[in-house]
Scaffold this motif. Structure first.
Motif, mmCIF file in Angstrom:
data_model
loop_
_atom_site.group_PDB
_atom_site.id
_atom_site.type_symbol
_atom_site.label_atom_id
_atom_site.label_comp_id
_atom_site.label_asym_id
_atom_site.label_seq_id
_atom_site.Cartn_x
_atom_site.Cartn_y
_atom_site.Cartn_z
ATOM 1 N N ASP A 384 0.731 -1.215 -0.233
ATOM 2 C CA ASP A 384 0.033 -0.031 0.098
ATOM 3 C C ASP A 384 0.863 1.226 -0.074
ATOM 4 O O ASP A 384 0.326 2.286 -0.334
ATOM 5 C CB ASP A 384 -0.849 0.049 1.128
ATOM 6 N N ARG A 385 2.080 0.947 0.246
ATOM 7 C CA ARG A 385 3.079 2.293 0.124
ATOM 8 C C ARG A 385 2.931 2.711 -1.052
ATOM 9 O O ARG A 385 3.548 3.903 -1.469
ATOM 10 C CB ARG A 385 4.344 1.963 0.600
ATOM 11 N N PHE A 386 2.615 2.069 -2.092
ATOM 12 C CA PHE A 386 2.564 2.391 -3.589
ATOM 13 C C PHE A 386 1.229 2.741 -4.128
ATOM 14 O O PHE A 386 0.983 2.926 -5.336
ATOM 15 C CB PHE A 386 3.473 1.522 -4.338
ATOM 16 N N SER A 387 0.099 3.054 -3.238
ATOM 17 C CA SER A 387 -0.790 3.372 -3.615
ATOM 18 C C SER A 387 -0.688 4.792 -4.372
ATOM 19 O O SER A 387 0.509 5.615 -4.022
ATOM 20 C CB SER A 387 -1.844 3.910 -2.528
ATOM 21 N N PRO A 388 -1.407 5.559 -5.439
ATOM 22 C CA PRO A 388 -1.061 6.812 -5.870
ATOM 23 C C PRO A 388 -0.837 7.754 -4.857
ATOM 24 O O PRO A 388 -0.121 8.548 -4.848
ATOM 25 C CB PRO A 388 -2.275 7.094 -6.849
ATOM 26 N N GLU A 389 -1.942 7.940 -3.863
ATOM 27 C CA GLU A 389 -1.688 9.046 -2.715
ATOM 28 C C GLU A 389 -0.537 8.816 -2.042
ATOM 29 O O GLU A 389 0.247 9.849 -1.850
ATOM 30 C CB GLU A 389 -2.789 8.897 -1.757
ATOM 31 N N ALA A 390 0.055 7.895 -1.653
ATOM 32 C CA ALA A 390 1.224 7.435 -0.878
ATOM 33 C C ALA A 390 2.287 8.041 -1.731
ATOM 34 O O ALA A 390 3.376 8.622 -1.162
ATOM 35 C CB ALA A 390 1.474 6.108 -0.379
ATOM 36 N N LYS A 391 2.498 7.529 -2.886
ATOM 37 C CA LYS A 391 3.573 7.880 -3.910
ATOM 38 C C LYS A 391 3.504 9.532 -3.977
ATOM 39 O O LYS A 391 4.647 9.942 -3.938
ATOM 40 C CB LYS A 391 3.478 7.503 -5.445
#
Ligand code: HEM
Length: 471
Positions: A384-391
């Motif tokens: 989930d660190r690579f969800s668009p928001e986190a990125k």
């Protein structure tokens, strides 16, 4: 970032040996050493020691380790023309020759212009069928309950794909010797980067490492040269890299020599096969550690693919699979350390540090990806660190598994498509469970590999999980 200019004389770094500089600490445990460097500021000074100063006839020799994404971006992108790749030891020079990975300036631009179309768009996607076919065949060959060395399996799989991409042929019975030659290269590489003496020692010095390395290289070179010669003797309409190189010309408009073609093919063989095999090995290991991620992946594969094999057109829809790929490359970036860069002229970094001309600069995806400032609780596997928001919330260069700028990985699109298709194809058919009692730690060879063979037990999808992990 910083208005003040900071001279390198005021930089700090970890304590190092007076004679051997940071090499002794680095050799002892490179990965931990790089993580410890995070605590000494945004730019860390790593003295190379008096031995290196005598060998290279230069006083106050040091490398500078960059911890801040803005400084990394500056070196790789914004002011990239000020940085060249620093000199390589004899083993690396032998493997890559004048291949695209080590050239500079106009020659390098010319080579990249040749390769970029080959590794993009329709040409890349035309390999999707081959990849899924080979991945499906491997998963079908495995029996429920059998145990495999997953690192070795991924090496064989990626090698057979790469051999087709480069030469349009099956690697078949040469696979074991080619894989052993690549491993011998890894062992010599590690030695040469761990001491100034090993670095300058020529290849003809008959140490065990140099002998096994030369034997392996002779074998691979003979194969490549025989393919070049037979294709010159009987030209073939073909889509492989060899065909591209035989039809190509250099900056002066001259056809490439056998040596130049060998250098490129040898470069792509190592740069293309090995990191992808390492990446896939780490993915299977990480997946075996998290039931939650396995369930998320199974759900996506069921929804997107149902019972069929993936195609290139499915890749953009495999959103969670891609997040797993990204997170695995974060935790275990195959290119754990980028090639050191050397500054042509004095340069002020965004952090304010003023690097003198001729400074050697260290950039490490491993250390950056495990910096809690950008990735809280960095050792946790969490796609989930690579969800668009986190990125969006992180500086772009806090994540650099493929490097950046004019030397960014040429094969990134191919690697990503290969990784996602192998994962989607195989995970639709099998689950891999880590055999109990193994401790899996990374080994910083030319790429980041597990220190010991990773033994995994195969379970067919659809059978109950025997020891479900709770994560
Ligand atoms: C997961 C797989 C891969 C990873 C993590 C990876 C990573 C990297 C990185 C970090 C660099 C830049 C090194 C630096 O700046 O010092 C690089 C360069 C390169 N990679 Fe990859 N790579 C992968 C797969 C591939 C594949 C599949 C190919 C080709 C088939 C390839 C070909 C190259 C080449 C030729 C370069 C040199 C580019 C240049 O200097 O202009 N790589 N790769």
């Amino acid at each position: 970032m910083m208005n003040q200019t900071i001279p390198v004389t005021s930089l700090s770094g970890p304590p190092v040996s007076r004679w051997f500089g940071f090499f002794s600490e680095f050799r002892h445990d490179s990965l931990d050493f790089l993580l410890r460097c995070q605590t000494y500021g945004e730019v860390v000074k790593l003295p190379m020691g008096q031995m290196a100063e005598i060998i290279f006839r230069h006083s106050d020799l040091a490398m500078y380790f960059l911890n801040h994404p803005d400084d990394v971006k500056h070196v790789l992108v914004t002011n990239q023309q000020n940085y060249t790749k620093s000199q390589v030891p004899p083993g690396e020079a032998r493997v890559f020759g004048k291949g695209v990975i080590h050239t500079e300036g106009e020659t390098h631009h010319h080579q990249r212009r040749l390769f970029l179309p080959f590794f993009h768009g329709d040409h890349v996607t035309s390999y999707a069928g081959l990849i899924t076919e080979k991945a499906a065949a491997l998963a079908t060959r495995w029996h429920h309950g059998a145990t495999v060395d997953i690192g070795r399996e991924m090496i064989q799989l990626t090698l057979s794909i790469m051999w087709r991409l480069l030469f349009g042929r099956e690697v078949n019975s040469d696979a074991t010797q080619v894989a052993e030659a690549i491993m011998a290269g890894h062992r010599l590489h590690l030695e040469q980067y761990s001491s100034a003496l090993a670095w300058i020692m020529p290849l003809w010095v008959p140490t065990t490492r140099r002998r096994e390395f030369s034997r392996g290289q002779d074998f691979v070179d003979a194969k490549i040269r025989s393919y070049i010669q037979s294709r010159r003797a009987a030209p073939l309409e073909s889509q492989d890299l060899l065909a591209l190189l035989l039809a190509a010309t250099d900056e002066a408009g001259q056809p490439l020599s056998d040596q130049e073609i060998r250098d490129e093919l040898s470069t792509f063989l190592i740069a293309g096969q090995d990191p992808t095999a390492s990446a896939l090995t780490w993915i299977w290991f990480l997946l075996s550690q998290s039931q939650t991620v396995r369930a998320g992946l199974a759900h996506e594969l069921e929804t997107v693919l149902g019972n069929r094999l993936p195609t290139a057109a499915d890749v953009p829809r495999l959103v969670y699979t891609k997040m797993i790929w990204d997170e695995s490359l974060r935790l275990y970036p195959p290119a754990w350390l980028l090639h050191a860069r050397k500054s042509r002229a004095e340069d002020r970094l965004p952090s304010g540090v003023l690097l003198p001309a001729g400074s050697r600069v260290f950039l490490s995806p491993w250390s950056m990806h495990r910096n809690p400032r950008w990735f809280p609780d960095p050792t946790r596997f969490d796609p989930d660190r690579f969800s668009p928001e986190a990125k969006e919330a992180r500086p772009v260069f806090s994540y650099l598994p493929f490097g950046g700028g004019g030397r960014r990985c040429v094969g990134e699109s191919f690697a990503e498509m290969e990784g996602l298709l192998v994962l989607a194809t195989m995970a639709s058919k099998v689950r891999l469970r880590l055999v109990d009692g193994q401790t899996i730690l990374p080994d910083p060879l030319m790429t980041l590999k597990p220190k010991v063979p990773v033994h995994m037990t195969i379970e067919s999808v659809g059978t109950p999980e025997r020891h479900p992990t709770t994560a």
